[in-house]
Design a protein around this motif. Structure first.
Motif, PDB file in Angstrom:
ATOM      1  N   SER A  14      -5.519  -1.186  -7.069  1.00  0.00           N
ATOM      2  CA  SER A  14      -5.772  -2.469  -6.394  1.00  0.00           C
ATOM      3  C   SER A  14      -6.276  -2.293  -4.972  1.00  0.00           C
ATOM      4  CB  SER A  14      -4.485  -3.307  -6.380  1.00  0.00           C
ATOM      5  OG  SER A  14      -3.482  -2.622  -5.650  1.00  0.00           O
ATOM      6  N   SER A  15      -6.219  -1.078  -4.425  1.00  0.00           N
ATOM      7  CA  SER A  15      -6.453  -0.888  -2.994  1.00  0.00           C
ATOM      8  C   SER A  15      -6.868   0.554  -2.700  1.00  0.00           C
ATOM      9  CB  SER A  15      -5.128  -1.225  -2.275  1.00  0.00           C
ATOM     10  OG  SER A  15      -5.129  -0.823  -0.929  1.00  0.00           O
ATOM     11  N   ILE A  17      -7.705   4.291  -2.050  1.00  0.00           N
ATOM     12  CA  ILE A  17      -8.315   5.401  -2.792  1.00  0.00           C
ATOM     13  C   ILE A  17      -8.490   5.033  -4.263  1.00  0.00           C
ATOM     14  CG2 ILE A  17      -7.979   7.804  -3.544  1.00  0.00           C
ATOM     15  CD1 ILE A  17      -6.475   8.289  -0.858  1.00  0.00           C
ATOM     16  N   SER A  36      -1.471  -1.492 -11.179  1.00  0.00           N
ATOM     17  CA  SER A  36      -0.658  -1.598  -9.956  1.00  0.00           C
ATOM     18  C   SER A  36       0.202  -2.832 -10.167  1.00  0.00           C
ATOM     19  CB  SER A  36      -1.524  -1.711  -8.690  1.00  0.00           C
ATOM     20  OG  SER A  36      -1.974  -3.036  -8.497  1.00  0.00           O
ATOM     21  N   ARG A  37       0.875  -3.308  -9.121  1.00  0.00           N
ATOM     22  CA  ARG A  37       1.709  -4.514  -9.275  1.00  0.00           C
ATOM     23  C   ARG A  37       0.908  -5.795  -9.109  1.00  0.00           C
ATOM     24  NH1 ARG A  37       5.521  -2.717  -4.518  1.00  0.00           N
ATOM     25  NH2 ARG A  37       3.390  -2.293  -3.837  1.00  0.00           N
ATOM     26  N   ASP A  61       4.866  -1.466 -12.450  1.00  0.00           N
ATOM     27  CA  ASP A  61       5.574  -1.150 -11.208  1.00  0.00           C
ATOM     28  C   ASP A  61       6.101   0.279 -11.302  1.00  0.00           C
ATOM     29  OD1 ASP A  61       7.075  -0.969  -8.939  1.00  0.00           O
ATOM     30  OD2 ASP A  61       8.322  -2.736  -9.346  1.00  0.00           O
ATOM     31  N   LEU A  62       5.536   1.165 -10.497  1.00  0.00           N
ATOM     32  CA  LEU A  62       5.951   2.572 -10.528  1.00  0.00           C
ATOM     33  C   LEU A  62       7.387   2.760 -10.044  1.00  0.00           C
ATOM     34  CD1 LEU A  62       2.655   4.142  -9.115  1.00  0.00           C
ATOM     35  CD2 LEU A  62       3.484   4.337 -11.474  1.00  0.00           C
ATOM     36  N   ASN A  88      -2.222   7.829  -8.863  1.00  0.00           N
ATOM     37  CA  ASN A  88      -2.650   7.591  -7.482  1.00  0.00           C
ATOM     38  C   ASN A  88      -1.716   6.625  -6.744  1.00  0.00           C
ATOM     39  OD1 ASN A  88      -4.766   7.150  -5.201  1.00  0.00           O
ATOM     40  ND2 ASN A  88      -4.444   5.118  -6.065  1.00  0.00           N
ATOM     41  N   TYR A 153       8.299  11.164   2.497  1.00  0.00           N
ATOM     42  CA  TYR A 153       6.962  11.146   1.888  1.00  0.00           C
ATOM     43  C   TYR A 153       6.528  12.563   1.524  1.00  0.00           C
ATOM     44  CZ  TYR A 153       1.900  10.335   1.537  1.00  0.00           C
ATOM     45  OH  TYR A 153       0.597  10.273   1.109  1.00  0.00           O
ATOM     46  N   GLY A 184      -6.156  14.655   3.202  1.00  0.00           N
ATOM     47  CA  GLY A 184      -5.578  14.531   4.540  1.00  0.00           C
ATOM     48  C   GLY A 184      -5.591  13.046   4.892  1.00  0.00           C
ATOM     49  N   VAL A 186      -7.065   9.463   5.230  1.00  0.00           N
ATOM     50  CA  VAL A 186      -8.134   8.663   4.628  1.00  0.00           C
ATOM     51  C   VAL A 186      -7.937   7.213   5.077  1.00  0.00           C
ATOM     52  CG1 VAL A 186      -9.268   7.996   2.470  1.00  0.00           C
ATOM     53  CG2 VAL A 186      -8.049  10.177   2.596  1.00  0.00           C
ATOM     54  N   THR A 188      -7.241   3.926   4.711  1.00  0.00           N
ATOM     55  CA  THR A 188      -6.715   2.955   3.741  1.00  0.00           C
ATOM     56  C   THR A 188      -5.556   2.189   4.399  1.00  0.00           C
ATOM     57  OG1 THR A 188      -4.955   4.342   2.853  1.00  0.00           O
ATOM     58  CG2 THR A 188      -7.145   4.640   1.881  1.00  0.00           C
TER      59      THR A 188
END
Ligand SMILES: NC(=O)c1ccc[n+]([C@@H]2O[C@H](COP(=O)([O-])OP(=O)(O)OC[C@H]3O[C@@H](n4cnc5c(N)ncnc54)[C@H](OP(=O)(O)O)[C@@H]3O)[C@@H](O)[C@H]2O)c1
Length: 265
Positions: A14-15, A17, A36-37, A61-62, A88, A153, A184, A186, A188
């Protein structure tokens, strides 16, 4: 691998990458499964793809990994075949380790690690039956090195790289390819959407991200890595690109620089 006529399932489409990758892969003639959600955002991405009618949307939903196997099995009766899974979808985390609540660390791990491996384990039997398939994962340079303000993360990205390296060793014999993608910085919404230590939204564009590479450039490099059947690719510029090399060959210097760098985002 030639992406034309391949079916590529992209989470986090949805966004950022994932969206740019969906657009780039559709230009190569691939059919995209977008997940995605946010179904509304996925619909918008779908309508912007080349041959928009042929692509599919599967909301998920992951952060609910135990629901993903049934969802994938059900979706496969409609999709039929998946040549490439791109794990992703992910969430950032900003804040020092000692300030980050345990439940926040766990949420990051749930989405970035358990969500990705649940999707992988649900799709693997289909790929093995086909005798081929590629599991590509957008990990991070943060999965290869450690720095300030991203312990949860970075841990989730180290974990997914470790899992995928083991999977490659196990499944090569079954025709399964595994690609670890390590970007690295990006440009977003990753820092905007990231968790703070207390679980609230970071809601700021970090300067490192704003100064990163263009998302389209990142997507093009992922397409090339898929086409060349790479096992791992590092994508970026400047220190975010070179950091793993510095860490590998000059670990003491890397650790000194990482500890000295004075930033909290
Ligand atoms: N940008 C960078 O500098 C950078 C560097 C290295 C690695 N990465 C990785 O690249 C991947 C994509 O991030 P991005 O930079 O494109 O950030 P982004 O613009 O914030 O996109 C994140 C994507 O993940 C999805 N997502 C988040 N939580 C989800 C959940 N619980 N279930 C399903 N989907 C979820 C979002 O979709 P919904 O909100 O619609 O669910 C969105 O599509 C992430 O894995 C990130 O860690 C980014």
């Amino acid at each position: 691998m030639n992406l034309a006529n391949k079916t590529i399932w992209i989470t986090g489409a949805s966004s950022g990458i994932g969206k740019a990758l969906a657009i780039a892969c559709s230009k190569q003639g691939a059919r995209i499964v977008l997940s995605s959600r946010n179904t509304e955002a996925l619909e918008q991405v779908k309508s912007s793809l080349t041959s928009s009618q042929q692509h599919l949307i599967v909301p998920l939903d992951l952060a609910q990994p135990e629901q993903l196997n049934e969802l994938v099995v059900n979706a496969m009766s409609q999709i039929g075949r998946v040549d490439v899974l791109v794990n992703n979808g992910g969430i950032g985390q900003r804040g020092f380790a000692c300030e980050t609540q345990l439940d926040v660390q766990r949420k990051v791990m749930e989405v970035n690690y358990f969500g990705a491996i649940a999707m992988t384990q649900a799709l693997l039997p289909f790929m093995k039956q086909q005798g081929q398939g590629t599991i590509a994962t957008v990990a991070s340079v943060a999965g290869l090195i450690g720095g300030k303000s991203m312990a949860g993360y970075s841990a989730s990205k180290h974990a997914i790289i470790g899992y995928m390296d083991c999977l490659r060793a196990e499944e090569t014999i079954n025709g399964i390819k595994v690609l670890n993608i390590c970007p690295g910085f990006v440009q977003t919404q990753i820092s905007v959407n990231a968790f703070r230590g207390d679980g609230s939204k970071f809601d700021e564009m970090a300067s490192s991200i704003a100064n990163g590479i263009a998302v389209e450039d990142c997507a093009d490099q992922i397409v090339t890595a898929l086409e060349k059947d790479k096992a791992q690719v590092i994508i970026g510029k400047g220190i975010s690109y070179w950091a793993p090399t510095v860490y590998r060959f000059f670990p003491a210097i890397f650790r000194r620089l990482a500890a000295a760098k004075n930033y909290r985002e």
